[in-house]
Design a protein around this motif. Sequence first.
Motif, PDB file in Angstrom:
ATOM      1  N   SER A  43       0.841  -1.205   0.000  1.00  0.00           N
ATOM      2  CA  SER A  43       0.000   0.000   0.000  1.00  0.00           C
ATOM      3  C   SER A  43       0.872   1.249   0.000  1.00  0.00           C
ATOM      4  O   SER A  43       2.007   1.224   0.460  1.00  0.00           O
ATOM      5  CB  SER A  43      -0.931   0.024   1.217  1.00  0.00           C
ATOM      6  N   VAL A  44       0.298   2.318  -0.547  1.00  0.00           N
ATOM      7  CA  VAL A  44       0.912   3.644  -0.495  1.00  0.00           C
ATOM      8  C   VAL A  44      -0.170   4.566   0.042  1.00  0.00           C
ATOM      9  O   VAL A  44      -1.228   4.711  -0.569  1.00  0.00           O
ATOM     10  CB  VAL A  44       1.376   4.123  -1.889  1.00  0.00           C
ATOM     11  N   THR A  45       0.103   5.180   1.207  1.00  0.00           N
ATOM     12  CA  THR A  45      -0.916   6.010   1.841  1.00  0.00           C
ATOM     13  C   THR A  45      -0.355   7.373   2.206  1.00  0.00           C
ATOM     14  O   THR A  45       0.833   7.515   2.505  1.00  0.00           O
ATOM     15  CB  THR A  45      -1.471   5.337   3.114  1.00  0.00           C
ATOM     16  N   TYR A  46      -1.238   8.364   2.174  1.00  0.00           N
ATOM     17  CA  TYR A  46      -0.923   9.719   2.623  1.00  0.00           C
ATOM     18  C   TYR A  46      -2.241  10.453   2.791  1.00  0.00           C
ATOM     19  O   TYR A  46      -3.255  10.082   2.180  1.00  0.00           O
ATOM     20  CB  TYR A  46       0.004  10.449   1.639  1.00  0.00           C
ATOM     21  N   PRO A  47      -2.277  11.492   3.630  1.00  0.00           N
ATOM     22  CA  PRO A  47      -3.519  12.239   3.832  1.00  0.00           C
ATOM     23  C   PRO A  47      -4.019  12.827   2.514  1.00  0.00           C
ATOM     24  O   PRO A  47      -3.255  13.414   1.753  1.00  0.00           O
ATOM     25  CB  PRO A  47      -3.115  13.357   4.803  1.00  0.00           C
ATOM     26  N   GLY A  48      -5.284  12.615   2.210  1.00  0.00           N
ATOM     27  CA  GLY A  48      -5.886  13.149   0.992  1.00  0.00           C
ATOM     28  C   GLY A  48      -5.621  12.313  -0.241  1.00  0.00           C
ATOM     29  O   GLY A  48      -5.852  12.762  -1.367  1.00  0.00           O
ATOM     30  N   SER A  49      -5.147  11.070  -0.055  1.00  0.00           N
ATOM     31  CA  SER A  49      -4.784  10.241  -1.208  1.00  0.00           C
ATOM     32  C   SER A  49      -5.963   9.936  -2.126  1.00  0.00           C
ATOM     33  O   SER A  49      -5.769   9.653  -3.300  1.00  0.00           O
ATOM     34  CB  SER A  49      -4.126   8.937  -0.754  1.00  0.00           C
ATOM     35  N   GLU A  50      -7.182  10.047  -1.602  1.00  0.00           N
ATOM     36  CA  GLU A  50      -8.348   9.804  -2.453  1.00  0.00           C
ATOM     37  C   GLU A  50      -8.631  10.994  -3.384  1.00  0.00           C
ATOM     38  O   GLU A  50      -9.354  10.860  -4.364  1.00  0.00           O
ATOM     39  CB  GLU A  50      -9.583   9.444  -1.625  1.00  0.00           C
ATOM     40  N   TYR A  51      -8.018  12.152  -3.095  1.00  0.00           N
ATOM     41  CA  TYR A  51      -8.266  13.352  -3.900  1.00  0.00           C
ATOM     42  C   TYR A  51      -7.032  13.872  -4.628  1.00  0.00           C
ATOM     43  O   TYR A  51      -7.141  14.517  -5.653  1.00  0.00           O
ATOM     44  CB  TYR A  51      -8.798  14.491  -3.012  1.00  0.00           C
TER      45      TYR A  51
END
Length: 157
Positions: A43-51
């Motif tokens: 996984s690659v995650t960061y705040p706001g990754s959906e936008y």
Amino acid sequence: MKKVLIIMSLVVMLVSCKSNSPVGTKLDMKTEVALKGNWSISSVTYPGSEYIKVTSFNIEDSQCFVGSEWSFISNNNKGEMRLTKAACSGYNSPITWYINKDGKLVMKFLEGVKAKKMDIGYVLTVTNVTENSFQLIDNINVGGKNTNVVYQFIRNN
């Protein structure tokens, strides 16, 4: 007057010998050996990754790195990275890397160039190292704010 000149000369010599390198070069061999082997990014995650889209390592969209295959060889600090996601570029490159005593992974994508000639590299924080997983954290600027991008690695069998 002579004493002042000698003291000033010593100060100049001490200041000029000080390293300007922001990245420590003393190796953390224990962590390097722990990363030896074949890995995938789960996984690659960061705040706001959906936008917000983030281009990782100036290569491809960060989500293209999910499923990517990485090999780390600790005895010579070489390896390889391969993007495998169908909708992505299919990028593949040898890498050179090391982990310093500050817990930073220093890495270069060689792209057919010798490491000495490649002047672009990346410094990421290594965390949560276990036998079967670890994280790399890249601190980037998104919209004027520092944001952590977390790459979750899992060991391949």
